[in-house]
Each structure stands twice: as C-alpha cells, then as structure tokens.
Design a protein around this motif. Structure first.
Motif, PDB file in Angstrom:
ATOM      1  N   LEU A  42       0.829  -1.202   0.000  1.00  0.00           N
ATOM      2  CA  LEU A  42       0.000   0.000   0.000  1.00  0.00           C
ATOM      3  C   LEU A  42       0.861   1.249   0.000  1.00  0.00           C
ATOM      4  CD1 LEU A  42      -2.830   1.142   0.067  1.00  0.00           C
ATOM      5  CD2 LEU A  42      -2.765   1.038   2.560  1.00  0.00           C
ATOM      6  N   ALA A  43       2.037   1.168   0.642  1.00  0.00           N
ATOM      7  CA  ALA A  43       2.932   2.330   0.648  1.00  0.00           C
ATOM      8  C   ALA A  43       3.357   2.682  -0.762  1.00  0.00           C
ATOM      9  CB  ALA A  43       4.150   2.033   1.520  1.00  0.00           C
ATOM     10  N   GLN A  44       3.582   1.655  -1.595  1.00  0.00           N
ATOM     11  CA  GLN A  44       3.953   1.916  -2.990  1.00  0.00           C
ATOM     12  C   GLN A  44       2.808   2.585  -3.726  1.00  0.00           C
ATOM     13  OE1 GLN A  44       5.221  -1.735  -4.732  1.00  0.00           O
ATOM     14  NE2 GLN A  44       6.865  -2.073  -3.260  1.00  0.00           N
ATOM     15  N   ALA A  45       1.580   2.153  -3.416  1.00  0.00           N
ATOM     16  CA  ALA A  45       0.426   2.776  -4.068  1.00  0.00           C
ATOM     17  C   ALA A  45       0.301   4.231  -3.678  1.00  0.00           C
ATOM     18  CB  ALA A  45      -0.848   2.008  -3.697  1.00  0.00           C
ATOM     19  N   ILE A  46       0.588   4.519  -2.395  1.00  0.00           N
ATOM     20  CA  ILE A  46       0.533   5.920  -1.947  1.00  0.00           C
ATOM     21  C   ILE A  46       1.597   6.738  -2.652  1.00  0.00           C
ATOM     22  CG2 ILE A  46       0.837   7.401   0.061  1.00  0.00           C
ATOM     23  CD1 ILE A  46      -0.370   5.209   1.765  1.00  0.00           C
ATOM     24  N   ASP A  47       2.776   6.151  -2.822  1.00  0.00           N
ATOM     25  CA  ASP A  47       3.843   6.868  -3.528  1.00  0.00           C
ATOM     26  C   ASP A  47       3.459   7.148  -4.972  1.00  0.00           C
ATOM     27  OD1 ASP A  47       5.366   6.825  -1.264  1.00  0.00           O
ATOM     28  OD2 ASP A  47       6.468   5.004  -1.831  1.00  0.00           O
ATOM     29  N   CYS A  48       2.668   6.200  -5.536  1.00  0.00           N
ATOM     30  CA  CYS A  48       2.269   6.396  -6.939  1.00  0.00           C
ATOM     31  C   CYS A  48       1.158   7.430  -7.074  1.00  0.00           C
ATOM     32  CB  CYS A  48       1.802   5.062  -7.534  1.00  0.00           C
ATOM     33  SG  CYS A  48       3.132   3.871  -7.765  1.00  0.00           S
TER      34      CYS A  48
ATOM     35  N   LEU B 223      -2.197   1.422  -8.700  1.00  0.00           N
ATOM     36  CA  LEU B 223      -3.146   1.247  -7.605  1.00  0.00           C
ATOM     37  C   LEU B 223      -4.008  -0.004  -7.823  1.00  0.00           C
ATOM     38  CD1 LEU B 223      -4.172   2.668  -4.994  1.00  0.00           C
ATOM     39  CD2 LEU B 223      -5.915   3.741  -6.429  1.00  0.00           C
ATOM     40  N   VAL B 224      -4.451  -0.209  -9.058  1.00  0.00           N
ATOM     41  CA  VAL B 224      -5.264  -1.392  -9.380  1.00  0.00           C
ATOM     42  C   VAL B 224      -4.451  -2.662  -9.163  1.00  0.00           C
ATOM     43  CG1 VAL B 224      -6.418  -2.629 -11.253  1.00  0.00           C
ATOM     44  CG2 VAL B 224      -6.791  -0.169 -10.959  1.00  0.00           C
ATOM     45  N   ARG B 225      -3.202  -2.651  -9.585  1.00  0.00           N
ATOM     46  CA  ARG B 225      -2.357  -3.851  -9.395  1.00  0.00           C
ATOM     47  C   ARG B 225      -2.152  -4.128  -7.905  1.00  0.00           C
ATOM     48  NH1 ARG B 225       0.489  -1.416 -13.848  1.00  0.00           N
ATOM     49  NH2 ARG B 225       0.204  -2.650 -15.754  1.00  0.00           N
TER      50      ARG B 225
ATOM     51  N   GLN C 163      -9.419   2.079   1.478  1.00  0.00           N
ATOM     52  CA  GLN C 163      -8.188   2.829   1.254  1.00  0.00           C
ATOM     53  C   GLN C 163      -7.903   2.972  -0.242  1.00  0.00           C
ATOM     54  OE1 GLN C 163      -4.874   1.310   3.509  1.00  0.00           O
ATOM     55  NE2 GLN C 163      -6.141   0.859   5.292  1.00  0.00           N
ATOM     56  N   PHE C 164      -8.057   1.877  -0.952  1.00  0.00           N
ATOM     57  CA  PHE C 164      -7.821   1.936  -2.402  1.00  0.00           C
ATOM     58  C   PHE C 164      -8.834   2.833  -3.096  1.00  0.00           C
ATOM     59  CE2 PHE C 164      -5.729  -2.214  -1.512  1.00  0.00           C
ATOM     60  CZ  PHE C 164      -4.467  -1.885  -1.979  1.00  0.00           C
TER      61      PHE C 164
ATOM     62  N   GLU D 110     -16.571  -1.314  -5.813  1.00  0.00           N
ATOM     63  CA  GLU D 110     -16.430   0.112  -5.515  1.00  0.00           C
ATOM     64  C   GLU D 110     -15.218   0.708  -6.226  1.00  0.00           C
ATOM     65  OE1 GLU D 110     -16.885   1.323  -1.384  1.00  0.00           O
ATOM     66  OE2 GLU D 110     -17.685  -0.671  -0.942  1.00  0.00           O
ATOM     67  N   LEU D 111     -14.147  -0.058  -6.262  1.00  0.00           N
ATOM     68  CA  LEU D 111     -12.954   0.438  -6.963  1.00  0.00           C
ATOM     69  C   LEU D 111     -13.220   0.535  -8.455  1.00  0.00           C
ATOM     70  CD1 LEU D 111      -9.954   1.222  -6.807  1.00  0.00           C
ATOM     71  CD2 LEU D 111      -9.398  -1.211  -7.080  1.00  0.00           C
TER      72      LEU D 111
END
Length: 289
Positions: A1-7, A50-52, A34-35, A65-66
C-alpha cells in the motif's frame, strides 16, 4: 500500500495527494476503502499501479467500488490500460476459467493473483451449489494435485470466504455459507426475483407457524378442560369412598355388639346345662338308696 501511496502523485505538477487523516496515521479501515480513496485522485500510470496493488492485496476480495471510480473507469478508454481494466472486471465478477478463456488478451497473473482468482472461483461455485465435487473444483481451478486443491479450500476457509468442510472419503466440499461477490447490473433482476421468492416462502412459513401456534393453544385448552373434569371425577369418587367407609364402620360396630350378646347367651346356656346335669346326677343317687 505504501507503494500505491507513492504512486498517487500528480506527476504533471509533482504535487502529492493529501490523503484523509485516518489513512495518513494508519487508523483502522478496510483495505478496499483505502484503495477507493486513493483512486479518487490517482490517474494514468498511478491508477494502474493502484489497481495492481488491489489485485495483489491479500485482504481485498471485492472490487465493485474500486471499479466504479471514474479514474478507474477511464482506464477502459486507453489502449494500454484497457487490458488491466478487463482483468479487474474478471476479479470483480468472473472466475478462473473465464480468465483462461481470455488469457491471450489479458495481463499475465502473478502467483498471488492466480491464487486469489482461484479462491474467488470457489466462492462463485459455492453460491450455486452446496455440495461441490472435487472433480468439478479441479476442472474450474485448473488443479491436478489433490493436495494443492485441499490447500486452496483450506485457505478459502481461513479467509472467511466459505464456511464448510471437506469430505475426503466422497471427494466433495460441503458448503454451509459463503461470502458475497460483486454483482453486475444484469444480475439485479435475478437477485430481485430470488429475494421475492424468499419473501413468499417466508410468508408461507409464518402462516404455517401461526397455524401451529393456534393448534397448540386449542389443544392446550382442550387438555385443560379435560384435566378439570378428571379432577372433579376424582374428587367425587374420593368423597363417595369416604362416605362408604363411614357407613361401613357404623354397621361393623352394631354387629360387634350383637356378637357379644350371643356369646354371653351361649355361655349362660352352657352353665345351665352343667348345673342341670349335676342336679340330675344327685337325684339318681338318692333314688338308688
């Protein structure tokens, strides 16, 4: 999730996306939410990443929802991102066999994604059948090893996706309940029809239960009346027996007095006869002299 936040960064202006405080400080919330929050601002490559991340996450098994987020929907309009969008749809509504049919036009699955889609396939089968043969599961999951199949089923149970037990003797999975998957718009009519049927059955069951309650009340009332009648009969019989005992005792006392008188008369008769015998004996002796 941290990587998704960075993205989730506006790559054009280089400005970071400000997330809600509960996300920044790691407060408890569902992984999916969160996503979804991140998808409100992530676009393009950031949205793809984020999807990955969502597909890889071990705690996310619903994606509706996503999938409904506008930025995610926008991926379907880009040739490079359309394949990933279709893969997300497979995870939301589809099964592993459906992925295999379209494998050439969809991205390759990694190990985590493959296992997740297999788990979701078990859930889809469990919504239709409560007794699933291992042979059907092996075909649907593309598994040939019995041990691997059992491991997948056990993981589905531990992930709270299904509640049931394996019957290894008869090679089947007995399902008691299962989690829900995302529903498509075309499924809504079927869901309404199913719920209407359930409601009708529930009304019939309530009517049947009401009839049984009424029957029980009537039976109880009849039994109560019969019990009261029986108690009256028992009471009357007891009173009659008491009266009979009192009369018999009085009669017995009278017969006892009569017996006493008769016995005394017999004794007097015996004494009289004895005296007369002695008197006659004496008279006979005097006559001889």
């Amino acid at each position: 999730l941290a990587q998704a936040i960075d993205c989730a960064v506006d790559r054009g202006g280089g400005k970071p996306c400000f997330l809600p405080l509960k996300i920044q400080h790691g407060m408890e919330t569902s992984p999916l939410s969160q996503f979804v929050i991140l998808a409100q601002t992530a676009q393009g490559r950031a949205c793809e990443a984020l999807v990955r991340q969502a597909l890889d996450h071990s705690g996310v098994f619903v994606f509706g929802e996503l999938l409904d987020c506008p930025n995610v929907q926008a991926l379907a309009n880009v040739d490079e991102s359309r394949r990933l969008f279709e893969l997300l749809r497979i995870f939301a509504y589809g099964t592993y066999p459906e992925y295999m049919e379209r494998k050439a036009e969809l991205p390759e699955l990694n190990a985590a994604q493959r296992r997740k889609l297999q788990l979701l396939t078990i859930v889809s089968l469990a919504t239709k059948e409560k007794l699933i043969n291992f042979s059907d599961l092996e075909v649907a999951l593309h598994v040939t090893n019995a041990r691997e199949l059992e491991d997948i089923i056990i993981e589905a149970v531990y992930q709270n996706l299904i509640v049931g037990k394996m019957d290894q003797e008869n090679r089947c999975l007995q399902v008691e309940s299962c989690a829900c998957r995302d529903c498509r718009e075309e499924d809504i009519d079927y869901i309404i029809e199913t719920l209407a049927g359930w409601q009708d059955s529930a009304h019939k069951m309530l009517g049947s239960l009401s009839g049984m309650v009424q029957y029980s009340n009537d039976s109880f009332e009849k039994q109560r009346v019969a019990q009261e009648e029986l108690e009256k009969i028992v009471k009357s019989t007891r009173e009659n027996l008491k009266e009979g005992d009192a009369g018999g005792k009085a009669a017995g006392d009278g017969m006892g007095c009569t017996r006493m008188s008769t016995d005394e008369a017999d004794e007097e008769s015996k004494r009289a006869k004895s005296t007369r015998g002695r008197w006659m004996g004496q008279m006979g002796s005097r006559a001889k002299h």
